[in-house]
Design a protein around this motif. Structure first.
Motif, mmCIF file in Angstrom:
data_model
loop_
_atom_site.group_PDB
_atom_site.id
_atom_site.type_symbol
_atom_site.label_atom_id
_atom_site.label_comp_id
_atom_site.label_asym_id
_atom_site.label_seq_id
_atom_site.Cartn_x
_atom_site.Cartn_y
_atom_site.Cartn_z
ATOM 1 N N ASN A 91 -7.432 16.351 29.890
ATOM 2 C CA ASN A 91 -7.821 17.634 29.308
ATOM 3 C C ASN A 91 -9.161 17.482 28.608
ATOM 4 O O ASN A 91 -9.257 16.806 27.577
ATOM 5 N N PRO A 92 -10.220 18.115 29.116
ATOM 6 C CA PRO A 92 -11.548 17.927 28.526
ATOM 7 C C PRO A 92 -11.709 18.581 27.164
ATOM 8 O O PRO A 92 -12.748 18.404 26.519
ATOM 9 N N ASN A 93 -10.709 19.348 26.717
ATOM 10 C CA ASN A 93 -10.753 19.834 25.343
ATOM 11 C C ASN A 93 -10.570 18.687 24.352
ATOM 12 O O ASN A 93 -10.873 18.835 23.172
ATOM 13 N N ASP A 94 -10.082 17.566 24.845
ATOM 14 C CA ASP A 94 -10.059 16.305 24.097
ATOM 15 C C ASP A 94 -11.398 15.602 24.375
ATOM 16 O O ASP A 94 -11.749 15.336 25.523
ATOM 17 N N LYS A 95 -12.126 15.276 23.335
ATOM 18 C CA LYS A 95 -13.472 14.723 23.480
ATOM 19 C C LYS A 95 -13.476 13.442 24.314
ATOM 20 O O LYS A 95 -14.427 13.184 25.074
ATOM 21 N N VAL A 96 -12.446 12.623 24.166
ATOM 22 C CA VAL A 96 -12.395 11.356 24.919
ATOM 23 C C VAL A 96 -12.415 11.638 26.422
ATOM 24 O O VAL A 96 -13.170 11.017 27.181
ATOM 25 N N TYR A 97 -11.598 12.591 26.864
ATOM 26 C CA TYR A 97 -11.562 12.933 28.287
ATOM 27 C C TYR A 97 -12.835 13.662 28.706
ATOM 28 O O TYR A 97 -13.338 13.450 29.814
ATOM 29 N N TYR A 98 -13.345 14.516 27.855
ATOM 30 C CA TYR A 98 -14.587 15.226 28.158
ATOM 31 C C TYR A 98 -15.713 14.234 28.451
ATOM 32 O O TYR A 98 -16.422 14.351 29.461
ATOM 33 N N GLU A 99 -15.876 13.260 27.578
ATOM 34 C CA GLU A 99 -16.964 12.297 27.749
ATOM 35 C C GLU A 99 -16.757 11.442 28.988
ATOM 36 O O GLU A 99 -17.732 11.109 29.692
ATOM 37 N N TYR A 100 -15.501 11.096 29.280
ATOM 38 C CA TYR A 100 -15.245 10.274 30.471
ATOM 39 C C TYR A 100 -15.528 11.074 31.747
ATOM 40 O O TYR A 100 -16.187 10.578 32.670
ATOM 41 N N MET A 101 -15.055 12.311 31.815
ATOM 42 C CA MET A 101 -15.361 13.162 32.971
ATOM 43 C C MET A 101 -16.865 13.348 33.129
ATOM 44 O O MET A 101 -17.389 13.305 34.251
ATOM 45 N N LEU A 102 -17.545 13.578 32.014
ATOM 46 C CA LEU A 102 -18.982 13.793 32.051
ATOM 47 C C LEU A 102 -19.715 12.579 32.608
ATOM 48 O O LEU A 102 -20.766 12.712 33.242
ATOM 49 N N SER A 103 -19.135 11.400 32.423
ATOM 50 C CA SER A 103 -19.787 10.167 32.877
ATOM 51 C C SER A 103 -19.721 9.987 34.390
ATOM 52 O O SER A 103 -20.481 9.192 34.947
ATOM 53 N N TYR A 104 -18.812 10.722 35.081
ATOM 54 C CA TYR A 104 -18.728 10.552 36.528
ATOM 55 C C TYR A 104 -18.840 11.854 37.318
ATOM 56 O O TYR A 104 -18.962 11.829 38.550
ATOM 57 N N SER A 105 -18.769 13.002 36.667
ATOM 58 C CA SER A 105 -18.830 14.281 37.379
ATOM 59 C C SER A 105 -20.072 14.328 38.276
ATOM 60 O O SER A 105 -21.205 14.232 37.799
ATOM 61 N N PRO A 106 -19.910 14.463 39.589
ATOM 62 C CA PRO A 106 -21.065 14.393 40.502
ATOM 63 C C PRO A 106 -22.178 15.377 40.170
ATOM 64 O O PRO A 106 -23.353 15.016 40.171
ATOM 65 N N TYR A 107 -21.825 16.615 39.878
ATOM 66 C CA TYR A 107 -22.838 17.639 39.610
ATOM 67 C C TYR A 107 -23.641 17.300 38.355
ATOM 68 O O TYR A 107 -24.862 17.475 38.321
ATOM 69 N N ASP A 108 -22.970 16.785 37.341
ATOM 70 C CA ASP A 108 -23.641 16.482 36.084
ATOM 71 C C ASP A 108 -24.463 15.205 36.145
ATOM 72 O O ASP A 108 -25.275 14.963 35.245
ATOM 73 N N ASN A 109 -24.267 14.384 37.161
ATOM 74 C CA ASN A 109 -24.960 13.096 37.229
ATOM 75 C C ASN A 109 -25.964 12.991 38.361
ATOM 76 O O ASN A 109 -26.422 11.902 38.699
ATOM 77 N N VAL A 110 -26.311 14.127 38.965
ATOM 78 C CA VAL A 110 -27.397 14.122 39.954
ATOM 79 C C VAL A 110 -28.696 13.738 39.253
ATOM 80 O O VAL A 110 -29.019 14.252 38.177
ATOM 81 N N GLU A 111 -29.447 12.814 39.877
ATOM 82 C CA GLU A 111 -30.671 12.306 39.270
ATOM 83 C C GLU A 111 -31.848 12.424 40.236
ATOM 84 O O GLU A 111 -31.657 12.670 41.437
ATOM 85 N N ALA A 112 -33.028 12.213 39.708
ATOM 86 C CA ALA A 112 -34.234 12.182 40.540
ATOM 87 C C ALA A 112 -34.324 10.814 41.200
ATOM 88 O O ALA A 112 -34.914 9.876 40.665
ATOM 89 N N LYS A 113 -33.728 10.676 42.373
ATOM 90 C CA LYS A 113 -33.735 9.426 43.112
ATOM 91 C C LYS A 113 -33.412 9.717 44.571
ATOM 92 O O LYS A 113 -33.110 10.855 44.947
#
Length: 710
Positions: free
Chosen positions: A611-633
């Motif tokens: 549940n991303p309403n829990d900060k621990v899960y939010y931060e973990y999801m954010l670390s791998y979510s494909p859309y959020d981790n697209v980079e200039a490469k």
């Protein structure tokens, strides 16, 4: 068979109909890729601010959204135009291997033989039966070709025969969003009754009175949450609400036990279950609790004689089998029948008068164990190949010595056997015919284990054509899923031959997040351990390269739905490992979706991703979510598919992802998006039409390998 509901956003059809495209390498100036407009939307949570420039694409009623999707489709069609001849060749190959006038193995039940057949050139099945013997006159129950007339999409959901065998209730979806209308046909007169129940989940359960049926409806978030009772001839508006599931983590469903004695309402989440029961002879009675839900208690039930049999994880990570009297069903009355085993996952059971048949998974493969109720022996049905699929199927009668099961492997076509549990004699009832000829001895199947990043040994199934040289030069497609405990078994595909015969290696990585190696294998690839799934897949690619099956210039990857999340994650982690990636209906905008409870299926997914309403899960999801981790490469060449009516992964997730990839990537590799505007999560309906998409898919794959003339 025990019914245990587990949410999954993926079906095996995605393995058989990969969603791909291709790039244009003609000399003339190529059509320019669409550029999506940007309207910054700031999303805030836990002190983080994320700017989503493509959030506006969520509005399916906005004509600009529809126009943009059509532009993407036009672009994909233009870029791949030079492969049209190859696509036609591939389509003809694939369809040419299918026996067009085929039929299923008849199933005998209560005086009739039931079977499904296909007619040459027709897209849909014809459901039939014969009374007494297969020499009797055929009765057509449902001709799906007639039912599908005038629709661009048609999918049959469930169909059920009434107890007196005079009525058939069936559900159908004509949009692709998995909302099914239930209709009823009188099999004596051929009349379709006026009763029509709209937009149901699709499941149908008859009571024993031949006039009452039960069905389930969805809420606004497409969660199955309400079970109703309908009496034939009465307005649907008068249907009685029997049960409403108020917990957003749970879905509900209804079925009748194999014994036909009980109706069962189930409620299930990813980690818990609850059942209620009622005698099927008394459909207007009150359902009573079997065992109330408890956190992390999973169980499923079936009935035989005066006992219920329970598959449960109660003090048993890999599940065990219990039984309880039908008059005392709460867990304090449960008695063990099969104990928990550390190395064996209890998957399912089939109950017969004299036998108990257990399907269990050991070292990643299904075994079928036959036990006598009187304790006079047990044995396993032998399977000799290193990687295979085995399953029990269509065992409707209690009082029989015949077990029907299915079997296939990556080299052996699907087969159906009748197995005499007393004599151990086995009769092949049908083997899938590959038109034009097929010799399994021309192909090689291997089962290997490779180390992942943390030293865990991960299994992988591999198939290729005999004579292949392991010189690092072979085009290879690596497939993965790794979520919901769903295990992708090594099955046969005649479609896949179009790749194997062109020199491809095909591999399935049985990564964590599945239950291939038991329940712990699943739990080690979910929640805050989800990255193990991605690491396992990358390790599979590394192993294939190190073992000289292929090279990064020849290696492609494919996954769909939650497997599309896998594709997006490994692209961000190891883009240099793959030449091309195919992401079918991909779940790639993890954080935004999981933070929005209005999106279908979101709340129920908390028990898979957290549940991303829990900060621990939010931060973990954010670390791998494909859309959020697209980079200039630099990224591999990518083909992304979507369905405008998709209820599992909303179309805007892959659409936004493609726009962001195009905006930031630093390479010249194509990023293609194909959205089926007339279908949902499963793509096109129909027996042959879907292979037009498969031909498109394979053309992309071959084009990336420089094999368009092959």
């Amino acid at each position: 068979m025990i019914i245990f509901s587990k949410r999954t956003t993926f079906g095996l059809f995605l393995m058989m109909t990969f969603s791909l495209g291709c790039m244009n390498n003609k000399k003339e100036a190529p059509m320019k890729a669409p550029v999506a407009k940007k309207i910054p939307q700031v999303l805030e949570a836990h002190g983080y601010q994320r700017t989503d420039d493509y959030y506006w694409m969520r509005d399916r009623e906005n004509q600009e959204v529809v126009d943009y999707l059509n532009q993407e489709n036009d672009y994909t069609q233009a870029v791949m135009k030079h492969t049209e001849g190859l696509q036609e060749t591939l389509y003809n190959e694939i369809v040419g291997r299918i026996k067009q006038d085929d039929s299923s193995v008849p199933v005998y039940f209560e005086g009739h033989y039931y079977y499904t057949r296909y007619e040459k050139g027709k897209e849909y099945a014809i459901n039939c039966r014969k009374e007494g013997s297969m020499e009797a006159e055929e009765q057509i129950l449902l001709d799906q070709n007639e039912l599908a007339e005038g629709t661009s999409y048609y999918a049959m959901g469930d169909w059920e025969i009434s107890t007196n065998r005079q009525l058939i209730a069936f559900s159908e979806d004509t949009v692709g969003r998995r909302n099914y209308d239930i209709r009823i046909k009188n099999l004596e007169t051929g009349e379709i009754l006026e009763d029509r129940i709209p937009e149901t989940v699709g499941n149908i359960t008859w009571a024993n009175d031949n006039k009452t049926l039960f069905y389930t409806l969805k809420d606004e978030a497409l969660r199955a949450n309400r079970t109703f009772r309908h009496e034939l001839g009465r307005p649907v508006s008068e249907d009685v609400l029997v049960y409403e599931e108020e917990d957003g983590l749970f879905d509900t469903f209804i079925y009748k036990t194999k014994s036909k004695k009980y109706l069962v309402i189930g409620s299930s989440s990813t980690t818990s279950a609850e059942f209620q029961i009622l005698e099927a002879d008394n459909p207007t009675g009150e359902f009573r609790m079997f065992q109330e839900r408890k956190p992390l208690l999973e169980y499923g039930i079936d009935h035989y004689e005066d006992h219920f049999y329970i598959r449960t994880n109660l003090e048993a990570k890999n599940f065990r089998l219990m039984k309880t009297p039908e008059t005392a069903t709460s867990m304090e009355n449960w008695v063990e029948v099969i104990p928990h085993r550390e190395e064996v996952l209890l998957e399912d059971i089939e109950i017969f008068k004299d036998y108990l048949v257990v399907s269990e998974r050991k070292e990643g493969l299904i075994q079928i164990n036959v036990k006598r109720w009187d304790g006079k022996g047990e044995y396993f049905i032998p399977f000799d190949e290193p990687a295979y699929v085995a399953y029990t199927t269509s065992n409707l009668d209690f009082d029989t010595e015949i077990l029907r099961y299915g079997y296939s492997s990556m080299t052996r076509p699907s087969s159906v056997f009748d197995f005499n549990m007393k004599t151990k004699a086995r009769e092949l009832k049908k083997e899938q015919e590959v038109v034009g000829g097929y010799n399994p001895e021309d192909y090689v199947c291997e089962r290997v284990n490779f180390p992942s990043h943390d030293g865990k040994m991960v299994p992988m199934s591999i198939v290729y054509k005999k004579g292949l040289k392991k010189d690092g030069q072979n085009p290879t497609l690596l497939y993965g899923y790794g979520s919901y405990g769903y295990s992708i078994d090594p099955f046969f595909s005649s479609v896949r031959l179009s790749l194997l015969d062109r020199g491809f290696v095909y591999a399935i990585a049985h990564i964590r997040g599945s239950e291939t190696l038991g329940r712990a294998w699943y739990e080690d690839g979910k929640f805050l351990k989800k990255k193990n799934t991605f690491e396992d897949f990358c390790a599979a690619g590394d192993w294939l390269v190190e073992a000289q099956y292929t090279s990064p210039e020849k290696l492609s990857a494919m996954g769909g739905s939650a497997g599309g999340l896998l594709m997006g994650a490994v692209m961000n982690m190891r883009p240099e490992l793959f030449k091309s990636v195919i992401a079918a209906v991909p779940f790639v905008d993890v954080v935004t979706t999981m933070m929005d409870e209005s999106i279908p299926l979101t709340i129920g997914e908390y028990e898979e991703w957290g549940n991303p309403n829990d900060k621990v899960y939010y931060e973990y999801m954010l670390s791998y979510s494909p859309y959020d981790n697209v980079e200039a490469k630099a990224y591999p060449a990518v083909l992304v598919t979507s369905g405008f009516h998709d209820s599992q992964v909303q179309y805007w997730e892959p659409t936004k992802w493609v726009a962001k990839l195009r905006e930031l990537k630093t390479d010249d590799n194509p990023i293609l998006l194909h959205t089926n505007m007339e279908a949902g999560h499963g793509g096109n309906s129909g027996r042959f039409r879907k292979f037009k998409e498969t031909a498109l898919e394979y053309a992309f794959l071959l084009d990336q390998m420089g094999m368009t003339n092959n």
